[in-house]
Design a protein around this motif. Structure first.
Motif, PDB file in Angstrom:
ATOM      1  N   LEU A  46       0.825  -1.205   0.000  1.00 51.98           N
ATOM      2  CA  LEU A  46       0.000   0.000   0.000  1.00 51.98           C
ATOM      3  C   LEU A  46       0.865   1.264   0.000  1.00 51.98           C
ATOM      4  N   GLN A  47       0.227   2.360  -0.373  1.00 50.68           N
ATOM      5  CA  GLN A  47       0.952   3.628  -0.486  1.00 50.68           C
ATOM      6  C   GLN A  47       1.088   4.308   0.870  1.00 50.68           C
ATOM      7  N   PRO A  48       2.315   4.579   1.305  1.00 52.52           N
ATOM      8  CA  PRO A  48       2.481   5.413   2.505  1.00 52.52           C
ATOM      9  C   PRO A  48       1.941   6.815   2.238  1.00 52.52           C
ATOM     10  N   LYS A  49       1.252   7.380   3.202  1.00 56.94           N
ATOM     11  CA  LYS A  49       0.681   8.709   3.010  1.00 56.94           C
ATOM     12  C   LYS A  49       1.758   9.757   2.763  1.00 56.94           C
ATOM     13  N   ALA A  50       2.933   9.533   3.294  1.00 53.56           N
ATOM     14  CA  ALA A  50       4.018  10.508   3.111  1.00 53.56           C
ATOM     15  C   ALA A  50       4.640  10.443   1.727  1.00 53.56           C
ATOM     16  N   ALA A  51       4.335   9.403   0.942  1.00 57.86           N
ATOM     17  CA  ALA A  51       4.988   9.248  -0.363  1.00 57.86           C
ATOM     18  C   ALA A  51       4.687  10.421  -1.286  1.00 57.86           C
ATOM     19  N   ARG A  52       3.448  10.890  -1.260  1.00 58.64           N
ATOM     20  CA  ARG A  52       3.065  11.998  -2.137  1.00 58.64           C
ATOM     21  C   ARG A  52       3.945  13.227  -1.898  1.00 58.64           C
ATOM     22  N   GLY A  53       4.240  13.496  -0.645  1.00 56.30           N
ATOM     23  CA  GLY A  53       5.067  14.660  -0.334  1.00 56.30           C
ATOM     24  C   GLY A  53       6.467  14.562  -0.911  1.00 56.30           C
ATOM     25  N   TYR A  54       7.053  13.376  -0.848  1.00 59.35           N
ATOM     26  CA  TYR A  54       8.387  13.181  -1.415  1.00 59.35           C
ATOM     27  C   TYR A  54       8.377  13.323  -2.936  1.00 59.35           C
ATOM     28  N   VAL A  55       7.335  12.778  -3.577  1.00 60.84           N
ATOM     29  CA  VAL A  55       7.239  12.908  -5.035  1.00 60.84           C
ATOM     30  C   VAL A  55       7.008  14.361  -5.423  1.00 60.84           C
ATOM     31  N   GLU A  56       6.119  15.037  -4.722  1.00 59.63           N
ATOM     32  CA  GLU A  56       5.834  16.436  -5.040  1.00 59.63           C
ATOM     33  C   GLU A  56       7.048  17.319  -4.804  1.00 59.63           C
ATOM     34  N   GLU A  57       7.867  16.976  -3.819  1.00 58.54           N
ATOM     35  CA  GLU A  57       9.105  17.718  -3.589  1.00 58.54           C
ATOM     36  C   GLU A  57      10.000  17.657  -4.823  1.00 58.54           C
ATOM     37  N   VAL A  58      10.111  16.460  -5.429  1.00 56.46           N
ATOM     38  CA  VAL A  58      10.925  16.316  -6.631  1.00 56.46           C
ATOM     39  C   VAL A  58      10.311  17.108  -7.790  1.00 56.46           C
ATOM     40  N   LEU A  59       8.991  16.999  -7.952  1.00 59.88           N
ATOM     41  CA  LEU A  59       8.327  17.719  -9.035  1.00 59.88           C
ATOM     42  C   LEU A  59       8.490  19.234  -8.886  1.00 59.88           C
ATOM     43  N   GLU A  60       8.366  19.725  -7.663  1.00 62.92           N
ATOM     44  CA  GLU A  60       8.515  21.162  -7.431  1.00 62.92           C
ATOM     45  C   GLU A  60       9.955  21.603  -7.711  1.00 62.92           C
ATOM     46  N   LYS A  61      10.885  20.794  -7.300  1.00 62.86           N
ATOM     47  CA  LYS A  61      12.293  21.125  -7.529  1.00 62.86           C
ATOM     48  C   LYS A  61      12.592  21.169  -9.027  1.00 62.86           C
ATOM     49  N   TRP A  62      12.024  20.225  -9.754  1.00 64.97           N
ATOM     50  CA  TRP A  62      12.179  20.183 -11.213  1.00 64.97           C
ATOM     51  C   TRP A  62      11.566  21.422 -11.844  1.00 64.97           C
ATOM     52  N   ALA A  63      10.374  21.814 -11.375  1.00 61.99           N
ATOM     53  CA  ALA A  63       9.685  22.965 -11.947  1.00 61.99           C
ATOM     54  C   ALA A  63      10.438  24.270 -11.692  1.00 61.99           C
ATOM     55  N   VAL A  64      10.996  24.392 -10.507  1.00 67.80           N
ATOM     56  CA  VAL A  64      11.589  25.662 -10.095  1.00 67.80           C
ATOM     57  C   VAL A  64      13.072  25.757 -10.450  1.00 67.80           C
ATOM     58  N   GLU A  65      13.784  24.639 -10.309  1.00 67.18           N
ATOM     59  CA  GLU A  65      15.234  24.696 -10.447  1.00 67.18           C
ATOM     60  C   GLU A  65      15.770  24.020 -11.703  1.00 67.18           C
ATOM     61  N   ALA A  66      14.978  23.161 -12.317  1.00 66.34           N
ATOM     62  CA  ALA A  66      15.408  22.402 -13.500  1.00 66.34           C
ATOM     63  C   ALA A  66      16.741  21.710 -13.225  1.00 66.34           C
ATOM     64  N   VAL A  67      17.725  21.865 -14.082  1.00 68.13           N
ATOM     65  CA  VAL A  67      18.949  21.081 -13.953  1.00 68.13           C
ATOM     66  C   VAL A  67      19.701  21.377 -12.661  1.00 68.13           C
ATOM     67  N   GLU A  68      19.508  22.574 -12.088  1.00 68.32           N
ATOM     68  CA  GLU A  68      20.189  22.917 -10.843  1.00 68.32           C
ATOM     69  C   GLU A  68      19.726  22.056  -9.678  1.00 68.32           C
ATOM     70  N   GLY A  69      18.564  21.383  -9.855  1.00 67.64           N
ATOM     71  CA  GLY A  69      18.082  20.501  -8.801  1.00 67.64           C
ATOM     72  C   GLY A  69      19.011  19.355  -8.479  1.00 67.64           C
ATOM     73  N   HIS A  70      19.941  19.082  -9.393  1.00 67.32           N
ATOM     74  CA  HIS A  70      20.914  18.030  -9.116  1.00 67.32           C
ATOM     75  C   HIS A  70      21.881  18.420  -7.993  1.00 67.32           C
ATOM     76  N   PHE A  71      22.025  19.717  -7.737  1.00 69.48           N
ATOM     77  CA  PHE A  71      23.129  20.162  -6.890  1.00 69.48           C
ATOM     78  C   PHE A  71      22.705  20.983  -5.678  1.00 69.48           C
ATOM     79  N   THR A  72      21.415  21.226  -5.475  1.00 72.38           N
ATOM     80  CA  THR A  72      20.995  22.151  -4.427  1.00 72.38           C
ATOM     81  C   THR A  72      20.067  21.483  -3.428  1.00 72.38           C
ATOM     82  N   GLY A  73      20.189  21.908  -2.192  1.00 75.62           N
ATOM     83  CA  GLY A  73      19.247  21.483  -1.160  1.00 75.62           C
ATOM     84  C   GLY A  73      19.504  20.088  -0.628  1.00 75.62           C
ATOM     85  N   SER A  74      18.716  19.723   0.413  1.00 73.09           N
ATOM     86  CA  SER A  74      18.915  18.430   1.069  1.00 73.09           C
ATOM     87  C   SER A  74      18.450  17.266   0.201  1.00 73.09           C
ATOM     88  N   GLY A  75      17.542  17.533  -0.730  1.00 69.62           N
ATOM     89  CA  GLY A  75      17.053  16.479  -1.614  1.00 69.62           C
ATOM     90  C   GLY A  75      17.645  16.556  -3.007  1.00 69.62           C
TER      91      GLY A  75
END
Length: 430
Positions: A46-75
């Motif tokens: 089953l899906q952990p309720k917290a999973a959505r937050g981790y996925v959305e964190e990646v999507l937001e990072k992609w939207a805002v930072e694009a390639v720089e997301g490889h090198f910035t922040g804790s995630g």
């Protein structure tokens, strides 16, 4: 024991369970307005309720930072696979350097066999269990053929020797002793997918190594189910998936273990740039220098969106601890066994070993009346919000996952079996 079938009894068991609150961390599918009794964690957790937050964190990072997301922040994405490394190591009993999340299960199995199945004319054979999951058999047979050997003689399948289709350790020991001088590899499951039987991993490693063979494991049905202690058992390698008991989502990135004694091996491997040592990876040189440990078998940079849900699941495993989850699993399967033996044995035969030490979370239940009746029972359960899974020709697998199933789920299953029996066979419905 009539109390086994009382709501108050099941509720009291759940109320006293120290891990009961973990159920609230998961999305439980609903059926006709109530939570489903979901027993398919051995197929898709089953899906952990917290999973959505981790996925959305990646999507937001992609939207805002694009390639720089490889090198910035804790995630940041460059070392993202390292965010699951310690949690994976704890879940499977390994050193952090011995595990990596990468690829899919069968791809990892092939990569491991490139390095660890090195057949010779004197030692060409692989030993496996009869009735293995098809993907394993396909992979092993294709590897034998790829190396120019004959699966009819060099893929040795150990037949069940116990009444319900399970395997004794004596049968495994005898097979290794008989074929030992020809064995290049012993590849065994941690838990057999159809019967639910768990095996003594350390003893299989001991026997295989004593015969001069490499020993590896497919832990698809064992990771997240049993405390594996891979490092201490001494397996050369292991592979597993994360979409079953590890709850990382459909088609999730898989896992791989390579024992630390092979951390700097000169065995051949199929190489890719993400397995190159990190310090010089981006110099883009022509010579492959593997990262020491399991990470040296990586091929490509990992799918970040695919890894994100695993972080949510591993946090729950860390919170609970594998030993505590195993204790809860034993309580749940013992209750299920007691329910069946008390009133359901005319309908269902447990083919999984009765001893807790020889099974994981799954009980495989043979429908005594045969396939047609079994399919009817399976459909009845599904119509009434109880979901297990079916294995031909006559087995229903019920797998109470200790992270989210409870005693009330199991009582509901038992009652629906009683209802079906009363409707179709005129058996009493107490």
């Amino acid at each position: 024991m009539s109390q086994l079938f009382d709501d108050d009894y099941a509720s009291a068991l759940d109320a006293a369970d120290p891990l009961q609150a973990l159920r609230g961390e998961f999305h439980i599918p609903r059926h006709d307005g109530r939570e489903q009794a979901y027993f398919c964690g051995n197929s898709l957790g089953l899906q952990p309720k917290a999973a959505r937050g981790y996925v959305e964190e990646v999507l937001e990072k992609w939207a805002v930072e694009a390639v720089e997301g490889h090198f910035t922040g804790s995630g940041q994405w460059m070392p993202y696979h390292a965010l699951v490394r310690n949690g994976l190591a704890a879940a499977v009993g390994a050193l952090p350097s011995e595990v990596v999340a990468m690829n899919s299960l069968t791809a990892n199995l092939h990569l491991m066999m490139v390095s660890f199945y090195r057949p010779t004319p004197e030692r060409p054979a692989i030993l496996m269990e009869a009735g293995a999951f098809p993907s394993d058999r396909y992979a092993l047979e294709s590897q034998v053929r790829f190396h120019g050997f004959d699966p009819d003689t060099d893929l040795i399948e150990v037949q069940p020797d116990e009444p319900d289709g399970t395997l004794s350790m004596a049968a495994i020991e005898q097979a290794i002793a008989e074929h030992g001088p020809r064995l290049a590899l012993v590849l065994w499951p941690g838990v057999q997918y159809r019967t639910g039987q768990a095996f003594d991993m350390a003893e299989i490693v001991r026997l295989g190594h004593a015969a001069g063979a490499v020993v590896g494991f497919d832990h698809a049905h064992a990771a997240g189910n049993l405390p594996l202690r891979l490092h201490d058992a001494g397996a050369d390698f292991a592979v597993w998936c994360h979409y079953k008991y590890m709850n990382a989502g459909p088609g999730a990135v898989a896992g791989c273990f390579v024992h630390e004694r092979h951390a700097r091996t000169d065995r051949p491997r199929f190489a890719g740039w993400w397995g190159h040592e990190q310090d010089s990876r981006f110099r883009m040189g022509p010579d492959f220098v593997p990262t020491p440990g399991a990470e040296g078998w990586q091929l490509s940079n990992p799918p970040i969106l695919g890894l994100a849900p695993l972080r949510a699941s591993l946090a729950l495993f860390e919170r609970a601890g594998m030993d505590a989850l195993r204790a809860r699993s034993e309580r749940l399967t013992a209750y299920l066994q007691a329910l069946i033996e008390a009133r359901l044995s005319p309908v269902l035969q447990i083919v999984t070993p009765g001893e807790a030490s020889r099974r994981g979370a799954q009980l495989s239940l043979r429908v005594r009346a045969g396939r047609e009746a079994g399919r009817d029972l399976f459909a009845h359960l599904a119509r009434n919000g109880v979901l297990g899974d079916w294995r031909e020709p006559d087995v229903i697998r019920i797998s109470p996952a200790p992270l989210y199933n409870n005693h009330a789920d199991l009582l509901r299953f038992a009652r629906e079996v009683q209802t079906w029996a009363a409707i179709t066979h005129g058996q009493p419905h107490d």
